[in-house]
Design an enzyme around this catalytic site. Structure first.
Site, short mmCIF file in Angstrom:
data_model
loop_
_atom_site.label_atom_id
_atom_site.label_comp_id
_atom_site.label_asym_id
_atom_site.label_seq_id
_atom_site.Cartn_x
_atom_site.Cartn_y
_atom_site.Cartn_z
N GLY A 33 0.00 -6.76 2.14
CA GLY A 33 0.92 -5.70 1.38
C GLY A 33 0.11 -4.41 2.17
O GLY A 33 0.66 -3.40 1.90
N GLY A 39 -9.48 -12.41 5.57
CA GLY A 39 -8.62 -12.57 6.83
C GLY A 39 -9.53 -13.03 7.90
O GLY A 39 -8.98 -13.36 9.15
N SER A 40 -10.66 -13.35 7.62
CA SER A 40 -11.66 -13.52 8.81
C SER A 40 -11.63 -15.15 9.03
O SER A 40 -12.53 -15.35 10.08
CB SER A 40 -13.06 -12.93 8.46
N LEU A 41 -11.39 -15.99 8.23
CA LEU A 41 -11.59 -17.47 8.50
C LEU A 41 -10.06 -17.99 8.63
O LEU A 41 -10.03 -19.24 9.20
CB LEU A 41 -12.31 -18.07 7.30
N VAL A 44 -3.99 -17.68 4.62
CA VAL A 44 -3.42 -18.15 3.55
C VAL A 44 -1.95 -18.32 3.48
O VAL A 44 -1.17 -17.39 3.65
CB VAL A 44 -3.94 -17.45 2.16
N PHE A 75 3.01 -3.59 -4.79
CA PHE A 75 2.94 -3.71 -3.23
C PHE A 75 2.08 -4.84 -2.58
O PHE A 75 2.26 -5.30 -1.57
CB PHE A 75 2.74 -2.32 -2.40
N ARG A 98 -3.41 11.67 -4.66
CA ARG A 98 -4.27 12.14 -3.45
C ARG A 98 -3.31 12.64 -2.37
O ARG A 98 -3.79 13.59 -1.48
CB ARG A 98 -4.85 10.87 -2.50
N TYR A 149 -15.10 1.93 -12.71
CA TYR A 149 -13.96 2.50 -11.61
C TYR A 149 -14.36 4.05 -11.50
O TYR A 149 -14.30 4.73 -12.66
CB TYR A 149 -12.76 2.17 -11.88
C1 LIG Z 1 -3.61 2.21 -5.55
C2 LIG Z 1 -4.38 0.95 -5.53
C3 LIG Z 1 -4.69 0.00 -6.66
C4 LIG Z 1 -5.27 -1.19 -6.56
N1 LIG Z 1 -5.80 -1.72 -7.65
C5 LIG Z 1 -6.26 -2.89 -7.46
C6 LIG Z 1 -6.64 -3.72 -8.59
O1 LIG Z 1 -6.18 -3.11 -9.59
N2 LIG Z 1 -7.31 -4.94 -8.37
C7 LIG Z 1 -7.41 -5.46 -7.32
O2 LIG Z 1 -8.06 -6.58 -7.15
N3 LIG Z 1 -7.34 -4.70 -6.12
C8 LIG Z 1 -6.77 -3.38 -6.08
N4 LIG Z 1 -6.51 -2.91 -5.08
C9 LIG Z 1 -6.97 -3.17 -3.86
C10 LIG Z 1 -5.80 -4.29 -3.20
O3 LIG Z 1 -4.70 -3.77 -3.62
C11 LIG Z 1 -6.19 -5.65 -3.05
O4 LIG Z 1 -7.58 -5.75 -2.68
C12 LIG Z 1 -5.25 -6.59 -2.87
O5 LIG Z 1 -5.61 -7.75 -3.07
C13 LIG Z 1 -4.75 -6.47 -1.26
O6 LIG Z 1 -3.50 -7.21 -1.20
P1 LIG Z 1 -2.76 -7.07 -0.07
O7 LIG Z 1 -1.56 -7.95 -0.03
O8 LIG Z 1 -2.37 -5.60 0.25
O9 LIG Z 1 -3.60 -7.27 1.15
P2 LIG Z 1 -3.68 -6.35 2.35
O10 LIG Z 1 -4.18 -5.23 2.34
O11 LIG Z 1 -2.54 -6.45 3.61
O12 LIG Z 1 -5.10 -7.14 3.21
C14 LIG Z 1 -6.17 -7.51 2.69
C15 LIG Z 1 -7.12 -8.35 3.57
O13 LIG Z 1 -6.71 -9.51 3.16
C16 LIG Z 1 -6.21 -10.15 4.17
N5 LIG Z 1 -5.09 -11.09 4.06
C17 LIG Z 1 -3.94 -10.32 3.76
N6 LIG Z 1 -3.10 -11.40 3.39
C18 LIG Z 1 -3.68 -12.51 3.93
C19 LIG Z 1 -3.35 -13.87 4.03
N7 LIG Z 1 -1.98 -14.31 3.43
N8 LIG Z 1 -4.22 -14.90 4.49
C20 LIG Z 1 -5.40 -14.53 4.83
N9 LIG Z 1 -5.84 -13.22 4.70
C21 LIG Z 1 -4.97 -12.31 4.34
C22 LIG Z 1 -6.11 -9.06 5.27
O14 LIG Z 1 -6.64 -9.61 6.51
C23 LIG Z 1 -7.25 -8.13 4.92
O15 LIG Z 1 -8.40 -8.61 5.45
C24 LIG Z 1 -5.83 -1.66 -5.15
C25 LIG Z 1 -5.53 -0.73 -4.20
C26 LIG Z 1 -4.84 0.21 -4.31
C27 LIG Z 1 -4.36 1.38 -3.07
#
Ligand SMILES: Cc1cc2nc3c(=O)[nH]c(=O)nc-3n(C[C@H](O)[C@H](O)[C@H](O)COP(=O)(O)OP(=O)(O)OC[C@H]3O[C@@H](n4cnc5c(N)ncnc54)[C@H](O)[C@@H]3O)c2cc1C
Lengths: 674, 603
Positions: free
Chosen positions: B180, B312-314, B317, B250, B457, B519
């Protein structure tokens, strides 16, 4: 001289105002050090200490080991806490404030402070523990500190005080009510007491909102020179920082300089070994006769605060304590090792902050006059010499308080009329008073019993030396360099360093300075020596400079310390391998007394002072020439004779000849054989 | 509560989920900021120089009403100059700003042969070159990234991912999974010095719910499904995962697994590691997965934990079997006011000790409490801090200090009776701590604001203010000092850097048996002070150092990524570090998953 140093006389406001009472009873909005969401009352502090896991676990353990009910032990801890804990009574503070105002207006011509720094410190307060670290020259220090805080609306600190006050009837409670907490001084190994005391400090630092005030020198310096810093209390204070229980700790070095030290007479006796009378309240009231005396001005210099966080920087990783309960942990060796440099730095800033008064310079001049058996100066001659000396000392970095030189000299003659006066030739000279010691309790003597004649002759010199000493902070390095070059001739920078380092280390307890800064100090000393023409740099070697008058002063001010040390060495050479401290001190004094009374050449009575002699012994311990052992209340030493011979040979190079009565040494050996 | 629509215990046909988010993300989401394009804070200055701030759109309850107190607050606290024209972002990226895609034609041909959708369009590439850190957004608005992917690919299932990984491994091409794009650790950014071509693997088109098992209460989903789609679809069938990170609109299932995400309602449903029953990861060495789908396993070290947090380093998923729960009968909010932060933390500690936590329990510090009030649409100035009568009661009768008090928000989920009981226990305990219940609306607002605050922001950026959040976990006994220490360090550092207007506030967002989660929000005005991203990094580094010194961790849920690598070895020990590196070498010998997360790779 640092021209940016500006002082305000805050006693003047009291003199000007219509009613001191109104001022004393004004509404206070004092600034606190470390704002707490839920501030602790003095008794809550004690409760929290008792309830802390540290103390509770200790009591659980003791109760099962000693098989006594825990409640019983808790009661003991409560008693200890009641003995330690500060209190706060605004009423007492206000009344004391009023009394103090009246006294000061009477005996003091001004209390000065660099206000801009006060304001700066105030503005930094609020977010972390703040520790006031004043110099300690007088009991008046902490009363005046509180008075200063009261004046500038800083909350009155919690003040670490010695138990000697605790014993004084009425005084103990009064001081406690104004924020004093009490620390047992004497060496004792009551582990429960110390665990409780440490926890109390931990509590004040982490949960308290008052600044904490303590004397890093541990005790009042009788000699008016800084004492080597103690590391005990500062380590306790720093523990919560190392454990990240507080974000930072600010140390504020404060130098309090007195035109005339309240206890000067007492100190002169004590330095010579007459035991200090136990502080009693009646003794205190007797000292109320001081109301008839004049004490000149007092100067507070607030130094640049030191943030422990900045000072330690990356040398400390506080996260190492993250993997276990904090109360189970102690400071690491690494943490312990960084504390002394901080302590020395604080002390050093105190030293730099002291204000030099005209009387300090007068004392230096007179001391030189007597040492070199020169003609005593008239007031005009004195003024000439002072003008010259003042510019030199200022060029070495000192701040000298003086608006109108002639007025200051006359003021000296009033304030210090117990030490100097005009003699029949209208020259400025030392005051002599006959001293009759009466019956002396031999048991109470710390060293040798000096005769009435010696005392009569010595006390004025010692009293004078107390006022010479503050100037030595600026002169000692030059004196060392000059003495070495004078005796050894031309030396290059490296060879000179070897000698300098040797003497600096030997006198490390006498003229305290931060070991971590020795190289920088050396460099700037060389620069200064050349600037004032004490030395000259010829090619790459240093030779004697042309400023003969200054050299004479350097020589005369260093000489007593050289003599004292070398006499200690001499005595040690003749003593058996193990001996008691008192034996050493007594024999040194005996030999020196003889040399002083044998008036062939001038031997300075200050050589007799026990402070210097003990400093010498402590230095020798640090250099492993002596090894300290504690046996049945008495301190004794083992002597490493080969090391001793080595050090003695190196020092004797610089020793002026001394007429020693060889018989006394023979006696010494005989005495030991018996 | 309607009965689940299908009574078949297993839904075998995959559900093709129509995602809210289009394949071309920028059509719905901001390309240069947070969230939906139609939702943002805007400033209006009318002809009388009256400044009004409001939030656009109807997606959130705060939308389309003016927020009369926000402007003044921003001026006072952050020295915003709202009379100046806002600093606009540069236009969307163009080809000329970036070097051409390095991807060889031969590879594109292979992709075509595999029928895997791809794009080398510059906007598509830039959109997947970043997450949501301050650095990312600031760069999007003002400059260019040092490195962006050379091509974006959209596989539609596990098998296509296997083909892609093999292709990359054979041709020594770098593959960076993209879910996302909500990471706040620098995890999705391309390593700047990477010479090989980089493929961004966007998982958004693999978002099917493959099957759902009512007997065992699990669902097998493809990793690209985003939180809101997953919850909507499950909800239709009467279920929920209960996993609700603040970014859940998202962020994706695969992203959660890869970052060890944590949801707001973890007390009831668990964190992602508690929710995952089975997971498949495609590595350069083959597929890592378990041979059974069981609730627990004693079988040597659990390799799920190699996958969880791998960032994402291994490997990629692809499919996750995740626990589901029937939708709760009852959902209720609540709030409690505390005289100060310390008391609030003590209360939370007690709640955790007794294991009384409702689905969510959060404590805002005084600054956040006030900020919540500032965002109220009420005109009355009096009503802003507290409603009149309540204010009188709380400050005058209970003696609370407006500059110290804090609010705790609560979310209850479950049976009605359970919720009632839980409420009763919590409010009674609160009384013992001298706290006052402050109603449901305050609680609900609190949770709603969490989603909205992420948008603020973008407003600040237009007026020389930058902001970022960071978090940590800490043992109970060190929580309060940690907060105090960090605030003080930030204050000191701001002073050193010449920053005069800043905010640093905090809240406790999660509780555990052994500790809690803190936080922080940090924001400051950087006018005339130089590169704000650099300034911010300095502040955050100091803050993190202080967090670790105070007994806190490198991260509770944001992960390490590239931003926090510095503290990784210290956190896992040197042995841990080499253990990770050997795993990396084993699973990815050519380092095609060259994300450079966790450790700066030297492979
Ligand atoms: C406003 C805001 C609020 C947030 N609140 C929280 C919260 O409450 N709790 C929380 O835990 N986090 C929170 N986060 C952080 C973030 O949302 C999390 O880390 C979330 O898990 C990331 O998911 P994503 O799908 O967006 O991953 P991405 O941002 O796309 O990727 C994150 C990492 O995971 C890897 N990755 C993604 N998908 C895969 C896959 N399928 N296989 C292997 N590797 C993969 C990517 O390479 C990257 O290294 C927040 C972020 C924001 C901006």
């Amino acid at each position: 001289m640092d021209v940016s140093r500006k002082y305000e006389n805050f006693l003047e406001f009291r003199r000007q105002e219509k009613s001191n009472f109104l001022w004393i009873s004004r509404t206070l909005r004092p600034k606190v050090a470390n704002v707490q969401e839920a501030p602790c009352s003095p008794s809550l502090h004690k409760d929290e200490v008792l309830q802390s896991p540290k103390i509770q676990e200790l009591l659980d353990k003791l109760s099962s080991v000693q098989n006594v009910p825990k409640g019983h032990l808790e009661k003991q801890v409560k008693e200890i806490l009641d003995e330690i804990g500060y209190n706060k009574s605004l009423k007492v503070i206000r009344w004391l404030g009023l009394v103090l105002t009246k006294i000061c207006l009477r005996v003091s011509s001004g209390i000065y402070i660099n206000v801009n720094k006060v304001q700066q410190v105030r503005s930094k307060m609020g977010n972390c523990p703040v520790i006031f670290v004043p110099s300690h020259r007088s009991y008046a220090d902490f009363i005046l500190m509180s008075y200063m805080c009261f004046t500038y609306e800083i909350v009155i600190p919690a003040i670490a005080a010695g138990m000697d006050f605790h014993g004084m009837w009425g005084m103990g409670t009064m001081l406690r009510d104004t924020g004093a907490f009490f620390m047992r001084r004497s060496y004792n190994d009551d582990s429960v007491y110390w665990t409780v005391f440490k926890q109390y400090i931990y509590q004040l630092v982490t949960r308290g909102d008052l600044p904490i005030e303590f004397f890093i020198e541990g005790t009042r310096s009788r000699s008016n020179k800084s004492l080597a810093p103690k590391f005990g209390l500062i380590s306790m204070i720093l523990k919560p920082y190392f454990f990240a229980q507080v974000p930072d700790i600010l140390f504020v070095p404060i130098s309090i300089s007195y035109d005339r030290v309240l206890e000067e007479n007492l100190f002169a006796y004590e330095l010579l070994g007459v035991p200090k009378p136990k502080e009693t309240t009646s003794g205190f009231f007797k000292s109320l006769k001081i109301l008839k005396e004049r004490f000149g001005s007092i100067f507070f210099h607030i130094g640049e605060p030191i943030s422990s966080k900045e000072f330690f920087g990356d040398s400390i990783d506080r996260s190492i304590h993250a993997t276990a309960s904090l109360h189970k942990q102690d400071l690491t060796d690494q943490e312990k090792s960084v504390i002394p440099p901080l302590a020395f730095e604080i002390l050093h800033r105190q030293q730099q902050g002291f204000v030099i008064t005209i009387f300090n310079l007068v004392a230096l001049v007179l001391n030189n006059t007597y040492t070199n058996k020169k003609k005593l100066p008239t007031i005009l001659e004195l003024k000439q010499q002072l003008l010259w000396l003042r510019s030199i000392i200022e060029s070495l970095g000192a701040y000298i308080h003086c608006d109108d030189l002639e007025k200051e000299i006359r003021e000296c003659l009033v304030v210090h009329r117990n030490i100097i006066h005009f003699n029949s030739n209208n020259e400025v000279s030392l005051v002599e008073t006959q001293i009759h010691q009466g019956k002396v309790n031999i048991q109470k003597l710390k060293a040798h019993q000096l005769s009435d004649q010696t005392m009569t002759y010595s006390v004025p010199f010692v009293a004078l030396q107390i006022y010479v000493n503050p100037t030595l902070f600026y002169l000692f390095d030059l004196a060392v360099l000059f003495t070495v070059i004078q005796k050894e001739g031309a030396l290059n920078k490296e060879d000179l360093w070897v000698r300098y380092h040797f003497l600096r280390s030997l006198y490390a307890m006498e003229f305290v300075f931060p070991p971590q800064k020795e190289h920088i100090t050396y460099e700037s000393a060389l620069e200064n020596a050349i600037a004032v023409n004490a030395l000259i740099l010829a090619g790459d070697t240093y030779i004697v400079g042309r400023n003969v008058e200054l050299q004479e002063i350097l020589h005369s001010s260093f000489k007593p310390f050289l003599l004292s040390y070398s006499t200690v060495f001499l005595v040690l050479q003749h003593l058996p391998l193990a001996c008691e401290q008192k034996t050493i001190l007594a024999n040194v004094q005996r030999i020196l007394e003889d040399a002083i009374n044998n008036k062939e050449s001038f031997v300075h009575p200050y050589t007799l002072n026990l402070d210097t002699l003990s400093n010498c012994i402590n230095s020798l311990c640090a250099m492993s020439v002596l090894k300290k052992a504690r046996r049945e209340n008495a301190v004794s030493f083992e002597i490493n004779k080969t090391e001793l011979d080595d050090v003695k040979t190196r020092l004797d190079l610089y020793i002026p000849t001394l007429c020693i009565n060889e018989d006394l040494l023979v006696n010494l050996q005989l005495q030991n054989k018996l | 509560m309607p009965p689940p629509p299908s009574q078949n215990s297993k839904i075998k046909e995959p559900i093709f989920v129509k995602s809210v988010i289009p394949k071309s993300r920028q059509q719905l989401l901001k390309w240069n900021g947070w969230g939906y394009t139609d939702s943002q804070f805007v400033v209006k200055v009318d002809e009388h120089k009256n400044i009004q701030v409001y939030f656009t759109g109807k997606r959130y309850p705060i939308g389309e009403v003016t927020l009369p107190h926000l402007a003044q607050w921003a001026i006072d606290k952050l020295d915003l100059d709202l009379t100046q024209p806002p600093k606009r972002s540069q236009p969307p990226p163009t080809e000329s700003q970036y070097p051409e895609s390095k991807i060889p034609e031969s590879i594109l041909l292979k992709l075509k042969n595999f029928s895997i959708s791809y794009s080398i369009d510059i906007v598509d590439r830039v959109v997947r070159a970043h997450g949501q850190t301050l650095h990312d957004i600031y760069t999007l608005r003002n400059s260019v990234f040092e490195r962006i992917p050379d091509v974006v690919v959209w596989p539609t299932g596990h098998d296509e991912v296997v083909k892609l990984v093999t292709l990359c491994n054979d041709n020594n091409i770098v593959l960076i999974p993209y879910g996302g794009g909500t990471a706040v650790s620098g995890a999705v950014e391309c390593p700047t010095s990477e010479q090989r071509p980089i493929i961004s693997l966007d998982t958004s088109q693999m978002n099917k719910i493959l099957w759902l098992d009512r007997d065992n209460l699990v669902a097998c989903c493809e990793s690209g499904i985003v939180g809101q789609d997953l919850e909507r679809e499950l909800g239709r069938m009467g279920f929920t995962t209960g996993h609700e990170p603040d970014s859940y609109e998202f962020s994706s299932l695969g992203g959660w697994v890869a970052t060890r995400a944590s949801g707001m309602k973890k007390n009831t449903y668990g964190n992602i590691e508690d929710l995952v029953v089975h997971v498949k990861m495609v590595t350069a060495n083959g597929v890592l997965e378990k041979g059974c789908q069981v609730p627990r396993l004693s079988c040597g070290p659990d390799f799920n934990h190699v996958i969880l947090g791998s960032e994402g380093s291994l490997g990629v998923v692809t499919e996750v079997v995740i626990k589901i729960r029937p939708l709760p009968q009852c959902r209720k909010y609540g709030s409690v006011v505390f005289p100060n932060f310390e008391t609030g933390v003590k209360y939370m500690r007690e709640v955790a000790k007794r294991r009384l936590q409702p689905a969510s329990i959060r404590l805002m510090d005084n600054d956040q409490f006030k900020f919540g009030m500032i965002l109220k649409p009420e005109e009355s100035y009096f009503g802003i801090i507290l409603d009149g009568i309540k204010k009188f009661y709380i400050t005058k009768i209970k003696g609370f200090d407006v500059d110290q008090m804090c609010v705790m928000t609560l979310l209850f989920e479950g049976d009605e009776t359970d919720v009632k009981l839980s409420e009763k226990k919590l409010y009674e305990l609160a009384k013992q701590f001298g706290a006052i219940p402050a109603g449901e609306t305050n609680g609900e607002r609190g949770y709603m604001l969490t989603f909205v605050i992420a948008y603020i922001r973008d407003l600040g950026l237009q007026y020389d203010v930058v902001a970022e959040s960071f978090e940590t976990s800490v043992p109970w006994d060190r929580a309060v000092t940690l907060v105090k220490n960090v605030k003080q360090v930030v204050a000191q550092e701001c002073q050193r850097l010449g920053i005069t207007h800043y905010i640093i506030n905090s809240r406790v967002t999660q509780t555990y048996d052994a500790g809690c989660v803190i936080y922080f929000y940090l924001g400051f005005n950087h006018r005339d002070l130089g590169d704000p991203v650099d300034l911010h990094n300095r502040l955050e580094t100091k803050a993190r150092d202080e967090i670790l010194a105070s007994g806190g961790s490198i991260s509770h849920h944001h992960g390490v990524g590239k931003l926090r690598r510095k503290w990784y070895p210290k956190t896992v020990s040197n042995v841990g570090l080499s253990l990770y590196l050997s795993i990396k070498r084993e699973l990815d010998p050519k380092n095609i998953f060259a994300t450079n997360n966790l450790v700066q790779s030297k492979l």
